[in-house]
Motif scaffolding. Structure first.
Motif, mmCIF file in Angstrom:
data_model
loop_
_atom_site.group_PDB
_atom_site.id
_atom_site.type_symbol
_atom_site.label_atom_id
_atom_site.label_comp_id
_atom_site.label_asym_id
_atom_site.label_seq_id
_atom_site.Cartn_x
_atom_site.Cartn_y
_atom_site.Cartn_z
ATOM 1 N N LYS A 33 -25.505 -3.489 -23.295
ATOM 2 C CA LYS A 33 -26.731 -3.406 -21.794
ATOM 3 C C LYS A 33 -26.944 -4.161 -21.588
ATOM 4 O O LYS A 33 -28.350 -4.919 -21.867
ATOM 5 N N ALA A 34 -27.089 -4.079 -20.134
ATOM 6 C CA ALA A 34 -27.357 -5.541 -19.713
ATOM 7 C C ALA A 34 -28.795 -5.563 -19.431
ATOM 8 O O ALA A 34 -30.070 -6.021 -19.067
ATOM 9 N N GLN A 35 -29.767 -4.300 -18.645
ATOM 10 C CA GLN A 35 -30.766 -3.410 -18.807
ATOM 11 C C GLN A 35 -31.545 -4.330 -20.343
ATOM 12 O O GLN A 35 -32.475 -4.499 -20.779
ATOM 13 N N ASP A 36 -30.623 -3.509 -21.259
ATOM 14 C CA ASP A 36 -31.393 -3.872 -22.708
ATOM 15 C C ASP A 36 -31.832 -4.983 -22.957
ATOM 16 O O ASP A 36 -32.611 -5.399 -23.805
ATOM 17 N N LEU A 37 -30.829 -5.802 -22.899
ATOM 18 C CA LEU A 37 -31.238 -7.217 -22.140
ATOM 19 C C LEU A 37 -32.486 -8.153 -22.506
ATOM 20 O O LEU A 37 -33.482 -8.948 -22.516
ATOM 21 N N MET A 38 -32.214 -7.894 -20.588
ATOM 22 C CA MET A 38 -33.472 -8.405 -19.528
ATOM 23 C C MET A 38 -34.811 -7.779 -20.639
ATOM 24 O O MET A 38 -35.830 -7.984 -20.359
ATOM 25 N N GLU A 39 -34.831 -6.401 -20.812
ATOM 26 C CA GLU A 39 -35.931 -5.667 -21.577
ATOM 27 C C GLU A 39 -36.934 -6.714 -23.255
ATOM 28 O O GLU A 39 -37.515 -6.533 -23.062
ATOM 29 N N ARG A 40 -35.689 -7.015 -23.590
ATOM 30 C CA ARG A 40 -35.417 -7.163 -25.219
ATOM 31 C C ARG A 40 -36.095 -9.322 -24.656
ATOM 32 O O ARG A 40 -36.382 -9.792 -26.003
ATOM 33 N N GLY A 41 -35.196 -9.889 -23.855
ATOM 34 C CA GLY A 41 -35.875 -11.163 -24.065
ATOM 35 C C GLY A 41 -37.234 -12.138 -23.059
ATOM 36 O O GLY A 41 -37.700 -11.491 -22.105
ATOM 37 N N TYR A 42 -38.120 -12.514 -24.040
ATOM 38 C CA TYR A 42 -39.372 -12.660 -23.308
ATOM 39 C C TYR A 42 -39.888 -14.118 -23.971
ATOM 40 O O TYR A 42 -39.621 -14.146 -25.320
ATOM 41 N N THR A 43 -40.645 -15.020 -23.644
ATOM 42 C CA THR A 43 -40.577 -16.184 -24.301
ATOM 43 C C THR A 43 -42.242 -15.954 -24.278
ATOM 44 O O THR A 43 -43.436 -15.076 -23.747
ATOM 45 N N VAL A 44 -42.911 -17.130 -24.997
ATOM 46 C CA VAL A 44 -43.715 -16.754 -25.291
ATOM 47 C C VAL A 44 -44.965 -18.239 -25.248
ATOM 48 O O VAL A 44 -43.916 -19.089 -26.520
ATOM 49 N N THR A 45 -45.579 -18.326 -24.665
ATOM 50 C CA THR A 45 -46.247 -20.053 -24.883
ATOM 51 C C THR A 45 -47.749 -19.538 -24.821
ATOM 52 O O THR A 45 -48.101 -19.691 -24.843
ATOM 53 N N PRO A 48 -53.023 -12.121 -28.213
ATOM 54 C CA PRO A 48 -53.850 -13.306 -28.716
ATOM 55 C C PRO A 48 -54.248 -14.091 -27.490
ATOM 56 O O PRO A 48 -53.595 -14.380 -26.727
ATOM 57 N N PRO A 49 -55.689 -14.448 -27.714
ATOM 58 C CA PRO A 49 -56.074 -15.531 -26.661
ATOM 59 C C PRO A 49 -55.464 -16.423 -26.488
ATOM 60 O O PRO A 49 -55.183 -17.374 -27.959
ATOM 61 N N GLY A 50 -55.626 -17.262 -25.614
ATOM 62 C CA GLY A 50 -54.383 -18.513 -25.734
ATOM 63 C C GLY A 50 -52.759 -18.609 -25.366
ATOM 64 O O GLY A 50 -52.746 -19.293 -25.446
ATOM 65 N N LEU A 51 -52.621 -16.767 -25.356
ATOM 66 C CA LEU A 51 -50.845 -17.007 -25.429
ATOM 67 C C LEU A 51 -51.279 -16.212 -23.247
ATOM 68 O O LEU A 51 -51.353 -15.397 -22.903
ATOM 69 N N GLU A 52 -49.414 -16.984 -23.672
ATOM 70 C CA GLU A 52 -48.956 -16.747 -22.667
ATOM 71 C C GLU A 52 -47.043 -15.886 -22.626
ATOM 72 O O GLU A 52 -46.389 -15.764 -23.475
ATOM 73 N N ARG A 53 -46.669 -14.411 -22.132
ATOM 74 C CA ARG A 53 -45.901 -14.199 -22.407
ATOM 75 C C ARG A 53 -44.728 -13.820 -20.995
ATOM 76 O O ARG A 53 -46.369 -13.937 -19.585
ATOM 77 N N SER A 54 -44.072 -14.084 -20.755
ATOM 78 C CA SER A 54 -43.238 -13.913 -19.538
ATOM 79 C C SER A 54 -41.462 -14.187 -19.847
ATOM 80 O O SER A 54 -41.185 -13.798 -20.986
ATOM 81 N N ARG A 55 -41.055 -13.452 -19.235
ATOM 82 C CA ARG A 55 -39.938 -12.609 -19.339
ATOM 83 C C ARG A 55 -39.010 -13.515 -19.007
ATOM 84 O O ARG A 55 -38.806 -14.534 -18.211
ATOM 85 N N LEU A 56 -37.225 -13.535 -19.632
ATOM 86 C CA LEU A 56 -36.147 -14.722 -19.933
ATOM 87 C C LEU A 56 -35.306 -13.895 -19.127
ATOM 88 O O LEU A 56 -35.526 -12.698 -18.139
ATOM 89 N N THR A 57 -34.792 -15.043 -18.108
ATOM 90 C CA THR A 57 -33.312 -14.526 -17.712
ATOM 91 C C THR A 57 -32.235 -14.219 -17.989
ATOM 92 O O THR A 57 -32.275 -14.708 -19.466
ATOM 93 N N LEU A 58 -30.981 -13.784 -17.704
ATOM 94 C CA LEU A 58 -30.277 -13.170 -18.211
ATOM 95 C C LEU A 58 -29.836 -14.654 -18.946
ATOM 96 O O LEU A 58 -28.747 -14.579 -19.864
#
Length: 289
Positions: free
Chosen positions: A212-224, A263-273
């Motif tokens: 499911k496209a929505q499942d992928l979108m909800e599970r894909g993310y980046t931590v920087t 944790p302090p110092g990290l940022e999270r963002s969503r991945l595109t499909l």
């Protein structure tokens, strides 16, 4: 509502494995995206599904019936290829009439309306059309086919952004009015992402996923963040890619994103499909960082 089952389909061109034991199902009245890098096997798969090629092993079923040389099944499947296979000397309007002869559900009146909307001259000969207008002719034919299953192979080839947006809008409007099973193969993943209910991903002829496209979108993310912090955070998680620049690092994940604060110092963002598909196929090609 028609269902297609692709069961153990394999195909070789010489020594090249175009498809390797591909198995998945298209549930009725849903929109699927078919993605993968060049050479993934997408066009070969679509041609097998529409009975233009015969697989070496495996089969394609429409509501339990094989599509091979089965006119009853094939009248319920409309395939839009990336090339024009119709006679160059025939006019657009006459070709629509010819299509109507094989596909009784084809709507000639709607084909006229859409031709006007896209600026397609129905009196023009097919061979005189530009690459973009040949694509428009093919997508108008597909939109008006009203078949239970429509397969699109790079349908927006040569189209400018305005025509691409009109196509996506018309596709969605037709789907809402008369639901179909739609499989859309394109390299412009982000443009089509909003239409999709499901994603099929191929790489080197192998099925990477069907989800499911929505499942992928909800599970894909980046931590920087700083390399050490990111590496510690990533331990035990499902990593699909990473990049590093100096002391900073970005890691891409495909799993349920934790609700707790980072944790302090990290940022999270969503991945595109598109990014998710890119990282998953890089891993399959052995290019994972």
């Amino acid at each position: 509502m028609s269902r297609m089952d692709i069961r153990g389909v394999s195909m070789r061109y010489g020594k090249n494995n175009a498809l390797q034991d591909v198995t998945f199902s298209l549930e009725g009245n849903q929109i699927y995206g078919l993605f993968g890098p060049n050479g993934a096997g997408k066009t070969t798969l679509l041609r097998i599904m529409s009975n233009q090629l015969f697989p070496e092993t495996g089969q394609v079923l429409l509501d339990g019936e094989s599509v091979v040389e089965n006119d009853r099944a094939l009248r319920r499947i409309f395939f839009v290829g990336a090339r024009n296979l119709y006679p160059d000397g025939r006019s657009v309007g006459k070709q629509f009439a010819q299509i109507k002869m094989f596909y009784p559900t084809f709507d000639l009146e709607e084909a006229g309306r859409l031709s006007d909307a896209f600026g397609l001259d129905t009196k023009a000969r097919l061979g005189s059309l530009s690459t973009g207008y040949q694509s428009i002719f093919r997508i108008v034919a597909a939109l008006c086919s009203n078949t239970p299953v429509v397969l699109y192979d790079e349908p927006v080839l040569g189209l400018d952004v305005n025509h691409r947006e009109r196509f996506y809008g018309e596709l969605l409007a037709h789907y809402v009015k008369r639901p179909q099973t739609i499989l859309l193969s394109t390299h412009l993943i982000e443009e089509a992402a909003g239409l999709l209910e499901n994603v099929i991903l191929l790489c080197k002829g192998k099925l990477v996923l069907c989800k499911k496209a929505q499942d992928l979108m909800e599970r894909g993310y980046t931590v920087t963040g700083p390399q050490g912090l990111v590496s510690r955070y990533a331990q035990g998680k499902q990593i699909i890619g990473s990049e590093q620049l100096g002391g900073m690092k970005a890691v891409h994940f495909l799993e349920e994103s934790p609700e707790s604060q980072l944790p302090p110092g990290l940022e999270r963002s969503r991945l595109t499909l598109q990014s998710i598909c890119l990282y998953l196929t890089k891993e399959e090609r052995g290019e994972k960082e």
